[in-house]
Write a protein that holds these residues in place. Sequence first.
Motif, PDB file in Angstrom:
ATOM      1  N   THR A 119     -59.255  81.575  23.531  1.00  0.00           N
ATOM      2  CA  THR A 119     -60.056  81.720  24.750  1.00  0.00           C
ATOM      3  C   THR A 119     -60.120  83.187  25.177  1.00  0.00           C
ATOM      4  OG1 THR A 119     -59.335  79.532  25.452  1.00  0.00           O
ATOM      5  CG2 THR A 119     -60.365  80.913  27.129  1.00  0.00           C
ATOM      6  N   TYR A 168     -62.386  85.067  22.908  1.00  0.00           N
ATOM      7  CA  TYR A 168     -63.775  84.763  23.226  1.00  0.00           C
ATOM      8  C   TYR A 168     -64.217  85.511  24.494  1.00  0.00           C
ATOM      9  CZ  TYR A 168     -68.104  82.270  23.828  1.00  0.00           C
ATOM     10  OH  TYR A 168     -69.439  81.976  23.959  1.00  0.00           O
ATOM     11  N   ALA A 169     -63.339  85.514  25.492  1.00  0.00           N
ATOM     12  CA  ALA A 169     -63.647  86.220  26.745  1.00  0.00           C
ATOM     13  C   ALA A 169     -63.899  87.702  26.454  1.00  0.00           C
ATOM     14  CB  ALA A 169     -62.496  86.046  27.736  1.00  0.00           C
ATOM     15  N   VAL A 217     -67.345  88.082  25.082  1.00  0.00           N
ATOM     16  CA  VAL A 217     -68.387  88.057  26.115  1.00  0.00           C
ATOM     17  C   VAL A 217     -68.493  89.435  26.766  1.00  0.00           C
ATOM     18  CG1 VAL A 217     -68.994  87.074  28.368  1.00  0.00           C
ATOM     19  CG2 VAL A 217     -68.188  85.583  26.520  1.00  0.00           C
ATOM     20  N   SER A 235     -59.256  69.873   4.065  1.00  0.00           N
ATOM     21  CA  SER A 235     -59.669  69.056   5.215  1.00  0.00           C
ATOM     22  C   SER A 235     -58.506  68.768   6.152  1.00  0.00           C
ATOM     23  CB  SER A 235     -60.244  67.717   4.747  1.00  0.00           C
ATOM     24  OG  SER A 235     -61.390  67.920   3.973  1.00  0.00           O
ATOM     25  N   ILE A 284     -57.922  71.623   8.387  1.00  0.00           N
ATOM     26  CA  ILE A 284     -58.962  71.711   9.418  1.00  0.00           C
ATOM     27  C   ILE A 284     -58.699  70.691  10.520  1.00  0.00           C
ATOM     28  CG2 ILE A 284     -61.427  71.344   9.857  1.00  0.00           C
ATOM     29  CD1 ILE A 284     -61.932  72.737   7.148  1.00  0.00           C
ATOM     30  N   ASP A 285     -58.403  69.457  10.135  1.00  0.00           N
ATOM     31  CA  ASP A 285     -58.165  68.445  11.162  1.00  0.00           C
ATOM     32  C   ASP A 285     -56.907  68.724  11.979  1.00  0.00           C
ATOM     33  OD1 ASP A 285     -60.345  66.800  11.166  1.00  0.00           O
ATOM     34  OD2 ASP A 285     -59.618  65.507   9.561  1.00  0.00           O
ATOM     35  N   GLY A 302     -58.130  71.925  14.359  1.00  0.00           N
ATOM     36  CA  GLY A 302     -58.416  70.981  15.447  1.00  0.00           C
ATOM     37  C   GLY A 302     -57.658  71.295  16.727  1.00  0.00           C
ATOM     38  N   PRO A 353     -63.111  72.415  19.550  1.00  0.00           N
ATOM     39  CA  PRO A 353     -64.383  72.663  18.862  1.00  0.00           C
ATOM     40  C   PRO A 353     -65.184  73.840  19.405  1.00  0.00           C
ATOM     41  CG  PRO A 353     -64.490  70.668  20.227  1.00  0.00           C
ATOM     42  CD  PRO A 353     -63.069  71.110  20.222  1.00  0.00           C
ATOM     43  N   GLU A 354     -65.013  74.180  20.675  1.00  0.00           N
ATOM     44  CA  GLU A 354     -65.819  75.254  21.249  1.00  0.00           C
ATOM     45  C   GLU A 354     -65.485  76.609  20.643  1.00  0.00           C
ATOM     46  OE1 GLU A 354     -68.799  74.303  23.426  1.00  0.00           O
ATOM     47  OE2 GLU A 354     -67.878  75.929  24.590  1.00  0.00           O
ATOM     48  N   ILE A 412     -66.881  75.932  11.764  1.00  0.00           N
ATOM     49  CA  ILE A 412     -66.359  75.409  10.506  1.00  0.00           C
ATOM     50  C   ILE A 412     -67.495  75.137   9.538  1.00  0.00           C
ATOM     51  CG2 ILE A 412     -65.141  73.464   9.460  1.00  0.00           C
ATOM     52  CD1 ILE A 412     -63.875  73.197  12.375  1.00  0.00           C
ATOM     53  N   LYS A 440     -70.234  73.303  -0.333  1.00  0.00           N
ATOM     54  CA  LYS A 440     -70.229  72.379  -1.473  1.00  0.00           C
ATOM     55  C   LYS A 440     -70.976  73.042  -2.624  1.00  0.00           C
ATOM     56  CE  LYS A 440     -69.763  68.857   1.847  1.00  0.00           C
ATOM     57  NZ  LYS A 440     -68.647  68.006   2.021  1.00  0.00           N
ATOM     58  N   ARG A 497     -74.452  83.712   6.275  1.00  0.00           N
ATOM     59  CA  ARG A 497     -75.104  82.960   7.344  1.00  0.00           C
ATOM     60  C   ARG A 497     -74.118  82.196   8.212  1.00  0.00           C
ATOM     61  NH1 ARG A 497     -80.549  80.661   5.534  1.00  0.00           N
ATOM     62  NH2 ARG A 497     -79.792  78.790   6.522  1.00  0.00           N
ATOM     63  N   ASP A 553     -64.163  75.953   4.354  1.00  0.00           N
ATOM     64  CA  ASP A 553     -63.580  74.942   3.486  1.00  0.00           C
ATOM     65  C   ASP A 553     -64.258  75.139   2.123  1.00  0.00           C
ATOM     66  OD1 ASP A 553     -63.135  72.622   2.033  1.00  0.00           O
ATOM     67  OD2 ASP A 553     -63.494  71.265   3.712  1.00  0.00           O
TER      68      ASP A 553
END
Lengths: 288, 288
Positions: B60, B63-64, B67, B87, B90-91, B95, B99-100, B104, B108, B125, B137
């Motif tokens: 957080t 991220y702040a 901004v 996986s 990741i979970d 996790g 999610p914000e 991820i 493939k 990208r 992943d």
Amino acid sequence: MPKKSSSTKNLRSALRIDPEDGVVDLADYSPRKITTGPDSRKASLAALEDLGAELVDLQTRLYADGVAGEQRSVLLVLQGMDTSGKSGVIDHVVGLVGPEGTHIRAFKKPTEEERAHDFLWRIKRELPGPGMIGVFDRSHYEDVLVTVVHDQIDDAERLRRYRTINEFEAGLVAAGTTVIKCFLNISYDEQRERLLARLDDETKNWKFNVDDITERRMWPEYQKAYAEALAATSTEVAPWYAIPSDRKWYRNWAVGVLLRDTLRDLDPRYPKTDLDIPQLKRRLAPPN
Amino acid sequence: MPKKSSSTKNLRSALRIDPEDGVVDLADYSPRKITTGPDSRKASLAALEDLGAELVDLQTRLYADGVAGEQRSVLLVLQGMDTSGKSGVIDHVVGLVGPEGTHIRAFKKPTEEERAHDFLWRIKRELPGPGMIGVFDRSHYEDVLVTVVHDQIDDAERLRRYRTINEFEAGLVAAGTTVIKCFLNISYDEQRERLLARLDDETKNWKFNVDDITERRMWPEYQKAYAEALAATSTEVAPWYAIPSDRKWYRNWAVGVLLRDTLRDLDPRYPKTDLDIPQLKRRLAPPN
């Protein structure tokens, strides 16, 4: 008009926006009044927590289906005024599903590259793949809201965009994506409280943008733009839901249940495989 | 050679892959032996749970910072053989962040569009924006692993790609992205157990792909391709870490701590704003 219902089973029909004669009056949709669901923070949090495991199971099945060739997915569109809780829903509801099963995209003010294309271009690049739950924090609807309030498009263009959106979403649905559109409905007064909270908490100051106050002054214009957009785009195949959002716990519970009920209806099942399991096990056995 | 250390503080140096004279011997890196960190499942889960709140707080802040104009981000690259637990990390680890704050992407087998571009095109990208934790992943490393094992590129191209990757990653780091590359190191025997488990559990059958057995037959070729790629691309600015991954609980704990320690070093802080708070509060006050 919102329907009255006391049963969770009917949450979708209770919250669905059904335009009457093509018109939506937001005064019919209370940001606070609860017609169905838990009536306390505590009950709501407990119910939401219970949802977590079911959401994970349902999404895993949907994904397994996708690996087996089904093309179904879910797209959750979150729209609402500043502070209405789009991020909160993502953290507290979408977060229950786990990162592997969700594709989240926040659409901000369009970049130069994005503006060089039609308004759906950036949207189409972020659609959920088979078995995934896509989540849009703001969406293509910004292009019939902000642009309208700020007089960037005229009426003819606005109406053309509604049609473009309806056709686009109908195409998504036909291709196997279930679209859930949530209008996070907060009141003018509640927004003030939330903006003040950002000023009072030093660790939240960074979230405050002076433009938020300018936009807030256009509240009636935004309400009108929302009402018109919701009326024009709450379709049979891709309806809007008005989520009472003055209470965060109710908002989160309601979106969680909408998502769960949608997934339940899809009834995803682990695919039957044609694996020759005994033979595969022999092939995996270590050599003697 | 991996260094011995009993302190969590030195987990990064304990797990870092430091090529000797440009060579990595995977026999030096045990998939199972633990040189530092918790030595039981229970202790590990408890420690990982404790990490959650700190990871959320650190991200957080990052991220702040973003901004406010800082351009820092983190990119976690996960590579490893089938069933190595990409996986799962990741979970269970990513996790924790919510999610914000994370972006991820699972890479493939390249699509036709992706194959029409150079191998870094699809990677570029999906880089994390300011303040975000990006997670790959599989990644651009597939293009120096699968392609090598299947003789799709020759030695000259392989070496050219290592250089391209090193230049690309050095550029990312210079632009403010901290790159954490994790090789999830499992043993041949452990992979067998995990593949068998997918055959034994009906709800996991869909994860089983008959090709997995074909690829497994090329285990030595993959080990060689990994060793060469790790040796060529474990650089000062973007090192590789070998994560002992035969035990899932240790693997998750170790990646969580690497991520946490990396974020701690960045030491992100809530930005000072120049908001005139008393004036803004007056502007937000309701009219009398």
